[in-house]
Design an enzyme around this catalytic site. Sequence first.
Site, PDB file in Angstrom:
ATOM      1  N   GLU A  37      21.896  -9.534   0.795  1.00  0.00           N
ATOM      2  CA  GLU A  37      21.059  -9.077   1.625  1.00  0.00           C
ATOM      3  C   GLU A  37      21.649  -8.196   2.703  1.00  0.00           C
ATOM      4  OE1 GLU A  37      17.497  -9.408   2.279  1.00  0.00           O
ATOM      5  OE2 GLU A  37      17.719 -10.198   0.405  1.00  0.00           O
ATOM      6  N   CYS A 192       5.362   0.858  -4.428  1.00  0.00           N
ATOM      7  CA  CYS A 192       4.891   1.290  -3.030  1.00  0.00           C
ATOM      8  C   CYS A 192       6.195   1.822  -2.590  1.00  0.00           C
ATOM      9  CB  CYS A 192       4.570   0.176  -2.292  1.00  0.00           C
ATOM     10  SG  CYS A 192       3.575   0.753  -0.848  1.00  0.00           S
ATOM     11  N   CYS A 199      -0.188   4.124  -6.586  1.00  0.00           N
ATOM     12  CA  CYS A 199      -1.320   3.095  -6.289  1.00  0.00           C
ATOM     13  C   CYS A 199      -2.060   2.690  -7.346  1.00  0.00           C
ATOM     14  CB  CYS A 199      -1.947   3.775  -5.304  1.00  0.00           C
ATOM     15  SG  CYS A 199      -0.918   4.185  -3.810  1.00  0.00           S
ATOM     16  N   CYS A 202      -1.020  -0.388  -8.820  1.00  0.00           N
ATOM     17  CA  CYS A 202      -0.689  -1.481  -7.895  1.00  0.00           C
ATOM     18  C   CYS A 202      -1.568  -2.484  -7.921  1.00  0.00           C
ATOM     19  CB  CYS A 202      -0.434  -0.502  -6.671  1.00  0.00           C
ATOM     20  SG  CYS A 202      -0.021  -1.980  -5.371  1.00  0.00           S
ATOM     21  N   CYS A 208      -6.405  -2.299  -0.574  1.00  0.00           N
ATOM     22  CA  CYS A 208      -5.063  -1.993   0.419  1.00  0.00           C
ATOM     23  C   CYS A 208      -5.707  -0.840   1.045  1.00  0.00           C
ATOM     24  CB  CYS A 208      -3.923  -1.119  -0.671  1.00  0.00           C
ATOM     25  SG  CYS A 208      -2.933  -0.363   0.257  1.00  0.00           S
TER      26      CYS A 208
HETATM   27  S1  SF4 Z   1      -2.209   0.478  -3.166  1.00  0.00           S
HETATM   28 FE1  SF4 Z   1      -1.289   0.103  -1.222  1.00  0.00          FE
HETATM   29  S2  SF4 Z   1       0.193  -1.433  -1.604  1.00  0.00           S
HETATM   30 FE2  SF4 Z   1      -0.130  -0.299  -3.538  1.00  0.00          FE
HETATM   31  S3  SF4 Z   1       1.384   1.136  -3.972  1.00  0.00           S
HETATM   32 FE3  SF4 Z   1      -0.632   1.960  -2.912  1.00  0.00          FE
HETATM   33  S4  SF4 Z   1      -0.201   2.002  -0.732  1.00  0.00           S
HETATM   34 FE4  SF4 Z   1       1.382   0.501  -1.837  1.00  0.00          FE
END
Ligand code: SF4
Length: 348
Positions: A37, A192, A199, A202, A208
């Site tokens: 970390e 992201c 997206c 995602c 989102c």
């Molecule tokens: S949908 Fe939202 S969380 Fe997913 S990659 Fe796109 S901006 Fe990021």
Amino acid sequence: MTSPLFSDRLLNWFDQHGRKDLPWQQQPSPYHVWLSEIMLQQTQVSTVIPYYHKFTERFTNIATLAQAPVDDVLALWTGLGYYARARNLHKAANTMVELHQGQMPSTLDELIALPGIGRSTAGAIMALAHHQHFSILDGNVKRVLARHSAIAGWPGNKHIENKLWLIAEQLLPQNRIANYIQAQMDLGATLCTRSKPNCTICPLNADCKAYLNGNPTDYPTAKPKKIIPTRQSHWIVAQASTGEILLEQRPSMGIWGGLWSFPELDSATDIDYTCSNRLSVNATNITSLKNIKHVFSHFKLEIYPHLIECEINNNYIAENKKLSWYKINDALLLGLPAPVKSLIESLQ
Ligand code: SF4
């Protein structure tokens, strides 16, 4: 129809696409999680991996890290940057030997009390190593949460950061906490991403807000820009006819604290005086080398190195432990700032 829980979608995605073969995931002890970390702060995984291997081979546990001279720790950190992290690791290891029988403490408050461990790092150790119910808020997670909830404002601002912590805590699942924390980090690092979020594939795109509003890269709000100043530094690169170079250990506080560097000056007009009076070096020839630019977070440094051809005079140096002549190969084993290391390599 409502979407499945945020955490369920993230965990499903993690099962298929998450990273499970990172070296610190193979040995998720509190020591190894802590180390990874700290190394990963401001640093990419691919850069960290070789450093992590070298570090854990040399310092197998907290006790070996605490016993080592801080110079050895800095030497293994050379090139990774943000050297306060290495000094704090060493200090924290010594504190753990003194106060915690050489073990990582197992409560959030005790972890945060150690040098260099903030709330997010402590949360990661609690979740990844102890499987306790704690959230994290590193750069990747801040980005994912700021976009998912469309939180405007710079996360370095306490008020915005507190909002993001609250969201991070509300979204924590009941089970599989370590995988969930890793999944958040992985999603931020691989899907992201800062400039090109992917997206369409995602798992969080159904709700989102930033994606639905069509402006994911507007989040998180960038740090307000300020003009950073430029400083100049002149380096005395004294090299003996037998090849040795003169290095000086920097004070433990300040930039490149505790690392070895060339003696430096604010102005070139002081070179002759400094060579003969402070360094006891009789220059036979002085040549200006190519200048070097180095950018820190709060200023830019323009470095003007001056090669001083000379002979070794050990009488004065022997009394000054912070100044020493080194053979080039020995010098390269010291803790060195990256531009110093490159310059030394060029003198071989
Ligand atoms: S949908 Fe939202 S969380 Fe997913 S990659 Fe796109 S901006 Fe990021």
